[in-house]
Design a protein around this motif. Structure first.
Motif, short mmCIF file in Angstrom:
data_model
loop_
_atom_site.label_atom_id
_atom_site.label_comp_id
_atom_site.label_asym_id
_atom_site.label_seq_id
_atom_site.Cartn_x
_atom_site.Cartn_y
_atom_site.Cartn_z
N LYS A 234 1.51 -10.11 -1.56
CA LYS A 234 2.30 -9.14 -0.92
C LYS A 234 1.63 -7.67 -1.38
O LYS A 234 0.93 -7.55 -2.35
CB LYS A 234 3.71 -8.93 -1.30
N ASN A 235 1.55 -6.88 -0.45
CA ASN A 235 0.96 -5.51 -0.73
C ASN A 235 2.20 -4.92 -1.74
O ASN A 235 3.22 -4.66 -1.24
CB ASN A 235 0.89 -4.52 0.45
N PRO A 236 1.78 -4.45 -2.88
CA PRO A 236 2.48 -3.49 -3.79
C PRO A 236 2.74 -2.19 -2.90
O PRO A 236 2.16 -1.93 -1.96
CB PRO A 236 1.74 -3.17 -4.93
N ASP A 238 3.04 1.25 -1.28
CA ASP A 238 2.06 2.02 -1.03
C ASP A 238 0.39 1.73 -1.37
O ASP A 238 -0.37 2.58 -1.58
CB ASP A 238 2.32 3.24 -1.77
N LEU A 239 0.42 0.32 -1.48
CA LEU A 239 -1.21 -0.11 -2.12
C LEU A 239 -1.36 -1.27 -1.09
O LEU A 239 -0.61 -1.96 -0.63
CB LEU A 239 -0.69 -0.45 -3.46
N SER A 240 -2.67 -1.64 -1.14
CA SER A 240 -3.09 -2.61 -0.41
C SER A 240 -3.62 -3.78 -1.49
O SER A 240 -4.42 -3.48 -2.37
CB SER A 240 -4.50 -2.25 0.33
N ALA A 241 -2.92 -5.11 -1.39
CA ALA A 241 -3.44 -6.18 -2.42
C ALA A 241 -4.77 -6.35 -2.19
O ALA A 241 -5.59 -6.74 -3.00
CB ALA A 241 -2.45 -7.39 -2.05
N GLY A 242 -5.37 -6.40 -0.98
CA GLY A 242 -6.67 -6.69 -0.51
C GLY A 242 -7.59 -5.82 -1.73
O GLY A 242 -8.74 -6.28 -2.11
N LYS A 243 -7.33 -4.50 -1.37
CA LYS A 243 -8.17 -3.56 -2.26
C LYS A 243 -8.14 -3.60 -3.54
O LYS A 243 -9.10 -3.57 -4.19
CB LYS A 243 -7.90 -2.18 -1.69
N LEU A 244 -6.84 -3.97 -3.95
CA LEU A 244 -6.86 -4.07 -5.52
C LEU A 244 -7.48 -5.39 -5.67
O LEU A 244 -8.41 -5.47 -6.95
CB LEU A 244 -5.31 -4.35 -5.70
N MET A 283 -5.29 -18.23 -7.64
CA MET A 283 -4.46 -17.31 -7.62
C MET A 283 -4.03 -16.79 -8.91
O MET A 283 -4.11 -15.51 -9.04
CB MET A 283 -2.89 -17.96 -7.07
N GLU A 284 -3.92 -17.67 -9.98
CA GLU A 284 -3.78 -17.34 -11.44
C GLU A 284 -4.86 -16.39 -11.85
O GLU A 284 -4.44 -15.43 -12.48
CB GLU A 284 -3.42 -18.39 -12.15
N ARG A 285 -6.10 -16.84 -11.60
CA ARG A 285 -7.20 -15.93 -12.05
C ARG A 285 -7.21 -14.76 -11.33
O ARG A 285 -7.33 -13.61 -11.93
CB ARG A 285 -8.62 -16.91 -11.80
N VAL A 286 -6.93 -14.62 -9.94
CA VAL A 286 -6.75 -13.31 -9.32
C VAL A 286 -5.76 -12.30 -9.71
O VAL A 286 -6.11 -11.30 -10.12
CB VAL A 286 -6.73 -13.47 -7.96
N ILE A 287 -4.57 -12.99 -10.14
CA ILE A 287 -3.49 -12.14 -10.55
C ILE A 287 -3.80 -11.69 -12.09
O ILE A 287 -3.62 -10.44 -12.30
CB ILE A 287 -2.27 -12.98 -10.90
N ASN A 288 -4.55 -12.41 -12.94
CA ASN A 288 -5.03 -11.85 -14.13
C ASN A 288 -5.88 -10.68 -14.18
O ASN A 288 -5.86 -9.79 -15.07
CB ASN A 288 -5.25 -13.20 -15.04
N ARG A 289 -6.92 -10.92 -13.16
CA ARG A 289 -8.00 -9.95 -13.13
C ARG A 289 -7.34 -8.69 -12.59
O ARG A 289 -7.86 -7.41 -12.99
CB ARG A 289 -9.00 -10.59 -12.25
N VAL A 290 -6.62 -8.87 -11.66
CA VAL A 290 -5.99 -7.55 -11.01
C VAL A 290 -5.25 -6.84 -12.12
O VAL A 290 -5.34 -5.68 -12.19
CB VAL A 290 -5.23 -7.81 -9.64
N LYS A 291 -4.34 -7.62 -12.95
CA LYS A 291 -3.71 -7.11 -13.91
C LYS A 291 -4.43 -6.36 -14.89
O LYS A 291 -4.12 -5.12 -15.64
CB LYS A 291 -2.77 -7.91 -14.75
N GLY A 295 -3.27 -2.91 -13.87
CA GLY A 295 -2.23 -3.04 -14.66
C GLY A 295 -1.24 -3.58 -13.61
O GLY A 295 0.21 -3.45 -13.96
N ILE A 296 -1.42 -3.74 -12.26
CA ILE A 296 -0.63 -4.28 -11.24
C ILE A 296 -0.43 -5.77 -11.32
O ILE A 296 -1.52 -6.28 -11.25
CB ILE A 296 -0.91 -3.47 -10.04
N ILE A 297 1.07 -6.26 -11.21
CA ILE A 297 0.97 -7.62 -11.34
C ILE A 297 1.16 -8.12 -9.74
O ILE A 297 2.29 -7.69 -9.16
CB ILE A 297 2.12 -8.24 -12.01
N LEU A 298 0.56 -8.80 -8.94
CA LEU A 298 0.58 -9.13 -7.77
C LEU A 298 1.62 -10.14 -7.42
O LEU A 298 1.63 -11.31 -8.55
CB LEU A 298 -0.99 -9.67 -7.00
N GLU A 299 2.45 -10.01 -6.62
CA GLU A 299 3.41 -11.10 -5.93
C GLU A 299 2.93 -11.98 -4.83
O GLU A 299 2.54 -11.58 -3.78
CB GLU A 299 4.71 -10.59 -5.83
N PRO A 300 3.02 -13.30 -4.93
CA PRO A 300 2.59 -14.13 -3.75
C PRO A 300 3.43 -13.62 -2.70
O PRO A 300 4.94 -13.54 -2.63
CB PRO A 300 3.21 -15.43 -4.37
N GLU A 301 2.86 -13.74 -1.62
CA GLU A 301 3.37 -13.78 0.03
C GLU A 301 3.37 -15.04 0.58
O GLU A 301 4.37 -15.50 1.02
CB GLU A 301 2.45 -12.75 0.76
#
Length: 307
Positions: A234-236, A238-244, A283-291, A295-301
């Motif tokens: 999901k996009n957080p 006002d942000l783009s998940a793809g860009k993050l 998915m887990e690797r991407v979540i950890n890398r983005v965090k 500092g943002i934790i992505l949520e699955p769409e």
């Protein structure tokens, strides 16, 4: 209860009409081409068979899973328990009301989104041009409140017919559905049968031009033609998940045969022989890398389903 062919015959032989397959690989029914076997995969041919099926499943304590075009879902390698219900036989499009400016359509849940777009192109109906190029069914689009380019399917919905696990058919108007970002208030215990949508009458050439424009934009920005489930996260606000994901350096990251797309980082691509375990690890690797980077934790769409 283990629902094998013998048990199915004993319970459902005289009350169900439609296609029935046992231990059906869900790779055959998802856009990712990933997924283990469903105990039973059914396509009821009419509303009576669907109603009888749901009532019997509840009585026997057998779970069911509604599945449309198999987009935006990841089915685990161990497959799914119980019955997967596909409404591919429900494909009707009818004109309900027609005045000088607007037309109301009755669209059944198994209608592909692209068939509805083609219908609107042929008739010169405006309001869903943005849906061009999005895979899946109308039912699935409603269940997940599909959206793109600032539009959402809820914007054209007047009402939705659903059937629950008791076999009771109900009509809900839009404000009763509690649509939100990439979700609806419709439970997985309910199946969408059809919807009434409203579209604006327009010039056929103008509608066609806008459809082509949305298709062009989608092809420029998304990995069209490759095996994916659509946006993974999901996009957080006002942000783009793809860009993050891109800013975190994840494009091209790969686990097994699952790869973060180099076209759009919020799409994961099956390069041929991917499995759900690899997809989940990526998915887990991407979540950890983005965090780590933002500092943002992505949520699955994407919906993760299965044993």
């Amino acid at each position: 209860m283990k629902l094998d062919e013998k048990t199915w015959e004993e319970i459902f032989r005289d009350i169900f009409k439609g296609e029935v397959n046992f231990m059906e690989s869900m790779r055959n029914h998802t856009s990712l081409k990933i997924g283990g076997p469903a105990d039973v995969f059914v396509m009821p041919e009419d509303i009576s068979s669907l109603k009888n099926l749901l009532i019997a499943l509840k009585k026997e304590g057998i779970p069911f899973l509604p599945l449309g075009g198999g987009t935006n879902v990841l089915i685990k390698d161990e497959g799914t328990e119980g019955v997967v219900i596909n409404l591919n036989s429900f494909k009707k499009i009818e004109i309900l009301n027609d005045d000088e400016k607007y037309v109301n359509l009755y669209v059944e849940a198994g209608t592909s989104a692209q068939r509805l777009v083609s219908f609107s192109r042929e008739k010169g109906y405006s309001g869903i041009e943005w849906l061009a190029g999005i895979p899946g069914t109308v039912g699935g689009a409603i269940a997940g409140n599909a959206g793109a380019f600032g539009y959402e399917i809820k914007d054209v919905i007047i009402s939705v017919w659903i059937i629950n696990s008791d076999g009771v058919l109900t009509k809900l108007i839009t404000k009763e559905i509690d649509f939100g970002y990439r979700r609806s208030g419709i439970s997985q215990k309910e199946l969408i049968i059809a919807a009434e949508i409203t579209l604006k009458k327009d010039n056929e050439e103008d509608v066609s031009m806008r459809i082509n424009d949305f298709l062009r934009k989608r092809k420029e920005r998304q990995p069209i033609g490759q095996l994916s489930a659509g946006c993974v996260f999901k996009n957080p606000p006002d942000l783009s998940a793809g860009k993050l994901i891109d800013d975190a350096g994840c494009k091209g990251m790969r686990v097994g045969d699952v790869e973060v797309s180099n076209v759009h980082a919020n799409f994961f691509i099956n390069r041929g022989k991917a499995n759900a375990s690899d997809f989940l690890r990526l998915m887990e690797r991407v979540i950890n890398r983005v965090k780590e980077i933002s500092g943002i934790i992505l949520e699955p769409e994407i919906r993760i389903i299965g044993r």
